[in-house]
Design an enzyme around this catalytic site. Sequence first.
Site, PDB file in Angstrom:
ATOM      1  N   LYS A 157       0.810  -1.226   0.000  1.00 37.06           N
ATOM      2  CA  LYS A 157       0.000   0.000   0.000  1.00 37.06           C
ATOM      3  C   LYS A 157       0.838   1.269   0.000  1.00 37.06           C
ATOM      4  O   LYS A 157       2.021   1.263   0.364  1.00 37.06           O
ATOM      5  CB  LYS A 157      -0.990  -0.035   1.170  1.00 37.06           C
ATOM      6  CG  LYS A 157      -2.156  -0.982   0.826  1.00 37.06           C
ATOM      7  CD  LYS A 157      -3.260  -1.006   1.839  1.00 37.06           C
ATOM      8  CE  LYS A 157      -4.354  -1.964   1.329  1.00 37.06           C
ATOM      9  NZ  LYS A 157      -5.361  -2.239   2.362  1.00 37.06           N
ATOM     10  N   ARG A 176      -3.828 -10.062   5.074  1.00 35.36           N
ATOM     11  CA  ARG A 176      -4.188 -10.094   3.648  1.00 35.36           C
ATOM     12  C   ARG A 176      -2.989  -9.585   2.848  1.00 35.36           C
ATOM     13  O   ARG A 176      -2.648  -8.411   2.916  1.00 35.36           O
ATOM     14  CB  ARG A 176      -5.408  -9.195   3.425  1.00 35.36           C
ATOM     15  CG  ARG A 176      -5.949  -9.199   2.007  1.00 35.36           C
ATOM     16  CD  ARG A 176      -7.109  -8.220   1.890  1.00 35.36           C
ATOM     17  NE  ARG A 176      -7.695  -8.220   0.565  1.00 35.36           N
ATOM     18  CZ  ARG A 176      -7.189  -7.576  -0.481  1.00 35.36           C
ATOM     19  NH1 ARG A 176      -6.083  -6.876  -0.370  1.00 35.36           N
ATOM     20  NH2 ARG A 176      -7.796  -7.635  -1.650  1.00 35.36           N
TER      21      ARG A 176
HETATM   22  N1  HH2 Z   1      -7.399  -3.852   0.758  1.00 33.62           N
HETATM   23  C1  HH2 Z   1      -7.657  -3.897  -0.564  1.00 33.62           C
HETATM   24  C2  HH2 Z   1      -8.795  -4.586  -1.028  1.00 33.62           C
HETATM   25  N2  HH2 Z   1      -9.611  -5.240  -0.193  1.00 33.62           N
HETATM   26  N3  HH2 Z   1     -10.163  -5.917   2.006  1.00 33.62           N
HETATM   27  C3  HH2 Z   1      -9.916  -5.902   3.331  1.00 33.62           C
HETATM   28  N4  HH2 Z   1     -10.724  -6.552   4.184  1.00 33.62           N
HETATM   29  N5  HH2 Z   1      -8.839  -5.226   3.848  1.00 33.62           N
HETATM   30  C4  HH2 Z   1      -7.976  -4.523   3.053  1.00 33.62           C
HETATM   31  O1  HH2 Z   1      -7.020  -3.900   3.585  1.00 33.62           O
HETATM   32  C5  HH2 Z   1      -8.221  -4.515   1.634  1.00 33.62           C
HETATM   33  C6  HH2 Z   1      -9.350  -5.233   1.140  1.00 33.62           C
HETATM   34  C7  HH2 Z   1      -6.758  -3.219  -1.529  1.00 33.62           C
HETATM   35  O2  HH2 Z   1      -5.814  -4.096  -2.093  1.00 33.62           O
HETATM   36  P1  HH2 Z   1      -5.908  -4.794  -3.543  1.00 33.62           P
HETATM   37  O3  HH2 Z   1      -7.018  -5.792  -3.562  1.00 33.62           O
HETATM   38  O4  HH2 Z   1      -4.581  -5.344  -3.914  1.00 33.62           O
HETATM   39  O5  HH2 Z   1      -6.169  -3.617  -4.538  1.00 33.62           O
HETATM   40  P2  HH2 Z   1      -7.427  -3.167  -5.393  1.00 33.62           P
HETATM   41  O6  HH2 Z   1      -8.497  -2.773  -4.418  1.00 33.62           O
HETATM   42  O7  HH2 Z   1      -6.912  -2.021  -6.227  1.00 33.62           O
HETATM   43  O8  HH2 Z   1      -7.882  -4.346  -6.210  1.00 33.62           O
END
Ligand code: HH2
Length: 259
Positions: free
Chosen positions: A206, A240
Site C-alpha cells: 500500500k 491479507r
Molecule cells: N485492501 C484492498 C482490497 N480489499 N479488504 C480488506 N478486508 N482489507 C484490506 O485492507 C483490503 C481489502 C486493496 O488491495 P488490492 O485488492 O490489492 O487492490 P485493489 O483494491 O486495487 O484491487
Amino acid sequence: MRLMGVVNVTPDSFSDGGRYLDADAAIAHGEKLVRDGAEILDIGGESTRPGAEPVEWEEEMDRVEPVVAGLAGKATVSVDTSKAAVAIAAIEAGASVVNDVTALRADLEMGPVCAEHGVDVVLMHMPGSPQTMQEDPRYGDVVGEVKAFLAERLEFAVWMGIAEEKIWLDPGIGFGKTLEHNLELLRRLGELRELGRPLAIGTSRKSFIGRIDGSEVGDRLGGTIASSVLAAAEGADVLRVHDVAEAAQAIRVAKAILE
Ligand code: HH2
C-alpha cells in the site's frame, strides 16, 4: 494467525491490475498462493484503489465466479465484493467468506444474504467510497473513531442475523487515511482487539509504505513484511497479502523467536 492471499481478477488493481484477468491465470495464481502458505484466498473483481471506477455487477460476477469455482476446495475462499448479487454467485460457486470493504453499507441486501448463507463476513472501515475517501481524511482520534465504527457495524451485522462468531473486523489500512492515521492504527491495533472479534489487516504494497520511503508499488515487499509482522505481534488474526511465500517465512521466523 492465517494468511489470506490476494487474487485480483481486475484490469485496474493498484499493484497487479491486469495480471490475472484471465480465469485460468487467476486460478493458477491462487493455487500457487496456497502452496506458498495461504489458508484463505480473497478473490476480487472490482478494484477499491482510490478513484477506481465502479464495475457493473454482471461484469464483476463474470470475473469472479469461475475463479471461485476453480479454487473452491483448495483453500477457504473469500469473495472481495460489496454487491449482494456477486456474493450470492460466489457463495454458490464455493466461497465461504464475504469480504465487504463497505461493511454492509453499499448494498442493503448484503447483510441478509450473508445471514441466510451462514458465511463468515469481513467488516472493514472506510469513510465514504473509494472515489472520495482520500479527499482530506480527518479524525479526532483515528483509533477511537475506527473502533466505534467497527462496533456499530458489528452490532448492525448481528441485528441483520449474522452470527457474531462469523464476523471479522478490519481497520481498512489505506482506506480514507493519511500516513499518520495508518501508522497510529497499526501501532495501537491491540485496542481493536477489545471488540472481541478476529482482526484482519491488509498493508500489502500500500501507498503508506511509499510515503515513508518513496518506493514504487512494485517495490514495497520489505514494508509489507515489516508491517505484517508487527500487526501479527499486536494480535492480527488474518493478514491479507499479495506475496504469501515471503509473508509466511517472516511470520514463521517471528513466531519462532517470540515463542
Ligand atoms: N485492501 C484492498 C482490497 N480489499 N479488504 C480488506 N478486508 N482489507 C484490506 O485492507 C483490503 C481489502 C486493496 O488491495 P488490492 O485488492 O490489492 O487492490 P485493489 O483494491 O486495487 O484491487
